[in-house]
Design a protein around this motif. Structure first.
Motif, PDB file in Angstrom:
ATOM      1  N   LEU A 124      55.802   7.970   3.823  1.00 53.97           N
ATOM      2  CA  LEU A 124      55.235   8.955   2.990  1.00 53.97           C
ATOM      3  C   LEU A 124      55.866  10.190   2.810  1.00 53.97           C
ATOM      4  CD1 LEU A 124      52.869   9.222   1.161  1.00 53.97           C
ATOM      5  CD2 LEU A 124      51.686  10.499   2.876  1.00 53.97           C
ATOM      6  N   LEU A 125      56.297  10.824   4.226  1.00 54.51           N
ATOM      7  CA  LEU A 125      56.654  12.224   4.062  1.00 54.51           C
ATOM      8  C   LEU A 125      58.262  12.385   4.312  1.00 54.51           C
ATOM      9  CD1 LEU A 125      54.057  13.835   6.350  1.00 54.51           C
ATOM     10  CD2 LEU A 125      54.182  14.057   4.184  1.00 54.51           C
ATOM     11  N   HIS A 126      58.797  11.521   5.008  1.00 53.39           N
ATOM     12  CA  HIS A 126      60.273  11.535   5.312  1.00 53.39           C
ATOM     13  C   HIS A 126      61.271  11.584   3.973  1.00 53.39           C
ATOM     14  CE1 HIS A 126      63.603  11.879   8.056  1.00 53.39           C
ATOM     15  NE2 HIS A 126      64.109  11.035   7.358  1.00 53.39           N
ATOM     16  N   GLU A 127      61.894  12.551   3.636  1.00 57.10           N
ATOM     17  CA  GLU A 127      62.711  12.682   2.386  1.00 57.10           C
ATOM     18  C   GLU A 127      62.188  12.627   1.204  1.00 57.10           C
ATOM     19  OE1 GLU A 127      66.080  10.168   2.601  1.00 57.10           O
ATOM     20  OE2 GLU A 127      66.836  11.171   4.482  1.00 57.10           O
ATOM     21  N   GLY A 128      60.854  12.930   1.273  1.00 59.59           N
ATOM     22  CA  GLY A 128      59.634  13.170   0.027  1.00 59.59           C
ATOM     23  C   GLY A 128      59.869  14.381  -0.669  1.00 59.59           C
ATOM     24  N   MET A 129      59.237  14.574  -1.556  1.00 61.78           N
ATOM     25  CA  MET A 129      59.239  15.799  -2.260  1.00 61.78           C
ATOM     26  C   MET A 129      57.876  16.484  -2.665  1.00 61.78           C
ATOM     27  SD  MET A 129      60.619  14.413  -6.015  1.00 61.78           S
ATOM     28  CE  MET A 129      60.027  15.724  -6.845  1.00 61.78           C
ATOM     29  N   LEU A 130      57.112  16.066  -1.776  1.00 60.62           N
ATOM     30  CA  LEU A 130      55.565  16.508  -1.588  1.00 60.62           C
ATOM     31  C   LEU A 130      55.548  18.215  -1.843  1.00 60.62           C
ATOM     32  CD1 LEU A 130      52.663  16.269  -1.731  1.00 60.62           C
ATOM     33  CD2 LEU A 130      52.596  15.942   0.867  1.00 60.62           C
ATOM     34  N   ASP A 131      56.469  19.077  -1.281  1.00 55.49           N
ATOM     35  CA  ASP A 131      56.617  20.415  -1.258  1.00 55.49           C
ATOM     36  C   ASP A 131      56.565  20.650  -2.837  1.00 55.49           C
ATOM     37  OD1 ASP A 131      56.457  20.293   1.411  1.00 55.49           O
ATOM     38  OD2 ASP A 131      58.170  21.471   1.749  1.00 55.49           O
ATOM     39  N   SER A 132      57.424  19.886  -3.422  1.00 60.14           N
ATOM     40  CA  SER A 132      57.711  20.222  -4.915  1.00 60.14           C
ATOM     41  C   SER A 132      56.609  19.826  -5.815  1.00 60.14           C
ATOM     42  CB  SER A 132      58.915  19.453  -5.307  1.00 60.14           C
ATOM     43  OG  SER A 132      60.197  19.816  -4.628  1.00 60.14           O
ATOM     44  N   VAL A 133      55.719  19.103  -5.409  1.00 58.03           N
ATOM     45  CA  VAL A 133      54.612  18.609  -5.957  1.00 58.03           C
ATOM     46  C   VAL A 133      53.461  19.748  -5.898  1.00 58.03           C
ATOM     47  CG1 VAL A 133      52.774  17.152  -6.452  1.00 58.03           C
ATOM     48  CG2 VAL A 133      54.961  16.269  -6.194  1.00 58.03           C
ATOM     49  N   ILE A 134      53.358  20.117  -4.663  1.00 61.26           N
ATOM     50  CA  ILE A 134      52.553  21.349  -4.430  1.00 61.26           C
ATOM     51  C   ILE A 134      52.790  22.470  -5.146  1.00 61.26           C
ATOM     52  CG2 ILE A 134      51.654  22.822  -2.725  1.00 61.26           C
ATOM     53  CD1 ILE A 134      51.826  20.495  -0.549  1.00 61.26           C
ATOM     54  N   PHE A 135      54.108  22.814  -5.187  1.00 58.50           N
ATOM     55  CA  PHE A 135      54.585  24.057  -5.917  1.00 58.50           C
ATOM     56  C   PHE A 135      54.121  23.846  -7.413  1.00 58.50           C
ATOM     57  CE2 PHE A 135      57.647  25.992  -8.479  1.00 58.50           C
ATOM     58  CZ  PHE A 135      57.793  27.464  -8.195  1.00 58.50           C
ATOM     59  N   ALA A 136      54.537  22.666  -8.014  1.00 60.62           N
ATOM     60  CA  ALA A 136      54.182  22.474  -9.533  1.00 60.62           C
ATOM     61  C   ALA A 136      52.560  22.485  -9.766  1.00 60.62           C
ATOM     62  CB  ALA A 136      54.659  21.179  -9.786  1.00 60.62           C
ATOM     63  N   ARG A 137      51.711  22.026  -8.548  1.00 59.29           N
ATOM     64  CA  ARG A 137      50.467  22.088  -8.936  1.00 59.29           C
ATOM     65  C   ARG A 137      50.042  23.572  -8.927  1.00 59.29           C
ATOM     66  NH1 ARG A 137      47.324  21.186  -3.414  1.00 59.29           N
ATOM     67  NH2 ARG A 137      48.317  23.285  -3.089  1.00 59.29           N
ATOM     68  N   ASP A 138      50.313  24.510  -7.856  1.00 59.48           N
ATOM     69  CA  ASP A 138      50.071  25.750  -7.949  1.00 59.48           C
ATOM     70  C   ASP A 138      50.477  26.782  -9.125  1.00 59.48           C
ATOM     71  OD1 ASP A 138      48.754  25.197  -5.245  1.00 59.48           O
ATOM     72  OD2 ASP A 138      50.363  26.161  -4.304  1.00 59.48           O
ATOM     73  N   LYS A 139      51.861  26.249  -9.601  1.00 58.47           N
ATOM     74  CA  LYS A 139      52.194  27.347 -10.719  1.00 58.47           C
ATOM     75  C   LYS A 139      51.721  26.842 -12.094  1.00 58.47           C
ATOM     76  CE  LYS A 139      56.601  29.407 -12.355  1.00 58.47           C
ATOM     77  NZ  LYS A 139      58.132  29.288 -11.823  1.00 58.47           N
ATOM     78  N   PHE A 140      51.581  25.281 -12.348  1.00 59.86           N
ATOM     79  CA  PHE A 140      51.681  24.849 -13.625  1.00 59.86           C
ATOM     80  C   PHE A 140      50.446  24.265 -13.994  1.00 59.86           C
ATOM     81  CE2 PHE A 140      56.296  24.707 -12.757  1.00 59.86           C
ATOM     82  CZ  PHE A 140      56.877  25.684 -13.439  1.00 59.86           C
ATOM     83  N   LEU A 141      49.675  23.604 -12.993  1.00 58.03           N
ATOM     84  CA  LEU A 141      48.489  22.901 -13.361  1.00 58.03           C
ATOM     85  C   LEU A 141      47.300  23.698 -13.692  1.00 58.03           C
ATOM     86  CD1 LEU A 141      47.523  19.998 -13.462  1.00 58.03           C
ATOM     87  CD2 LEU A 141      46.571  20.290 -10.964  1.00 58.03           C
ATOM     88  N   LYS A 142      46.640  23.311 -14.660  1.00 64.59           N
ATOM     89  CA  LYS A 142      45.305  24.095 -15.285  1.00 64.59           C
ATOM     90  C   LYS A 142      44.234  23.791 -14.132  1.00 64.59           C
ATOM     91  CE  LYS A 142      46.105  23.676 -20.120  1.00 64.59           C
ATOM     92  NZ  LYS A 142      45.670  23.053 -21.478  1.00 64.59           N
ATOM     93  N   PRO A 143      43.272  24.648 -13.901  1.00 71.05           N
ATOM     94  CA  PRO A 143      42.151  24.419 -12.980  1.00 71.05           C
ATOM     95  C   PRO A 143      41.202  23.113 -13.521  1.00 71.05           C
ATOM     96  CG  PRO A 143      42.304  26.589 -13.770  1.00 71.05           C
ATOM     97  CD  PRO A 143      43.246  26.113 -14.635  1.00 71.05           C
ATOM     98  N   GLY A 144      41.268  22.177 -12.542  1.00 70.74           N
ATOM     99  CA  GLY A 144      40.471  20.991 -12.594  1.00 70.74           C
ATOM    100  C   GLY A 144      41.453  19.940 -13.228  1.00 70.74           C
TER     101      GLY A 144
END
Length: 347
Positions: A124-144
């Motif tokens: 799951l975590l090794h060499e994954g890009m979860l950090d980038s998804v969290i960044f995208a969520r916080d910056k670009f995703l609408k509430p809900g």
């Protein structure tokens, strides 16, 4: 200790078309995403989607086919050129905009309703890009807004590792035990990605880490440590610990779609991860197997994790309340709990 890889090396590695061939040939992976997207057509139709780490663009095409009004396909490597061709080939170049950029450097003209991403690495975590998804969520995703997948779980279980232990006493008439000892010593310091047969799993799985992608923070995925007491479901040789993961997608009208990399399910390109013990331990059915497992980011590269496995004495650690092992203390506790439950039943 694994060798560090910097960010430029990471993105350059995804310019290797063989990697994308491997992923595109992974039927359980592709099928899970396609089912999840088309099961949620009502939530996707007419909405705006962000595909984080779009690769060759297959998930962006799925979303366009499901009726998305706009898809931003963000891909940092030069594979973005191929994504443009694939998207045009499928007639969605008016719907999908390919952006050749790291998500952290991307500017979008609007917030999005949905994020899709195939971000998972080995275990799951090794060499994954979860950090980038969290960044995208916080910056670009609408509430809900929705995230595909919306949760993920890492599991562990004691296992046999035949490739590291069997065969070596007689290799075409030559004993290779000394070689196998060195092989195991090396493997015990560096987890291996292998296919583990279901029959080589010795106990029920335990949860190592559960992640809710709607709320998880970077700090919460910086590392974890768990202590487990597994109970052998069969006699065998305890030779290592097996890790795998599942991802679950949003669902409104049907049962949630789950992508599983378990040994019990069809093989994916992630396979399973094993941590090999230097020496094997013979266990009987109902034997307790106690171990401590920790995952921690490397200081050199946040995309990589170190795993540490510690073998514990089952007699010196706390067991679960309903532990089914053959130790006397657990047999007595089970008997007391069963008696209490019987006395609590209505007369």
């Amino acid at each position: 200790m694994v060798e560090a890889m910097d960010s430029s090396d990471y993105f350059e590695s995804y310019q290797d078309l063989a990697i994308h061939q491997l992923m595109l040939g992974d039927a359980p992976r592709n099928g899970a995403y396609k089912r999840a997207i088309f099961d949620n057509v009502a939530q996707i139709k007419g909405r705006t989607v962000l595909d984080v780490g779009a690769g060759t663009g297959i998930l962006s095409v799925f979303c366009a086919q499901a009726g998305a009004a706009r898809v931003y396909a963000v891909e940092a490597s030069n594979v973005s050129k191929i994504a443009r061709e694939v998207i045009k080939e499928n007639g969605f170049d008016k719907v999908v905009e390919v952006i050749n950029s790291r998500i952290e450097d991307t500017i979008l003209p609007e917030k999005v309703d949905i994020i899709v991403s195939e971000w998972m690495g080995f275990y799951l975590l090794h060499e994954g890009m979860l950090d980038s998804v969290i960044f995208a969520r916080d910056k670009f995703l609408k509430p809900g807004g929705l995230i595909f997948p919306e949760s993920a779980t890492i599991y562990s279980a004691p296992c046999r590792v035949p490739s590291m232990y069997d065969f070596w006493s007689d290799v075409d008439g030559v004993s290779m035990k000394s070689f196998s000892e060195k092989l195991r010593s090396e493997a015990s310091h560096k987890p291996s990605t292998v296919s583990v047969a279901p029959e080589d799993i010795l106990a029920d799985s335990e949860v190592v880490l559960w992640i809710d992608l709607r709320e998880v923070t970077l700090e919460e995925i910086s590392g974890c440590k768990v202590q487990h007491v597994a109970v052998a479901t069969k006699p065998g040789k305890y030779q290592g610990i097996c890790l795998w993961f599942t991802c679950t997608f949003p669902s409104f009208a049907t049962e949630p779609v789950t992508l599983s990399t378990s040994p019990e399910d069809p093989e994916t390109h992630w396979k399973q991860t094993t941590i090999v013990l230097p020496t094997e331990i013979e266990v009987e059915e109902k034997s307790p197997i106690a171990y401590e497992l920790s995952l921690a980011r490397t200081t050199e590269n946040p995309r990589r994790y170190n795993i540490e496995l510690g073998m514990l004495d089952p007699a010196e650690v706390d067991h679960p309340e309903y532990c089914t092992c053959h130790m006397t203390k657990c047999i007595l506790v089970r008997a007391m709990l069963e008696k209490y439950e019987m006395e609590s039943l209505p007369k």
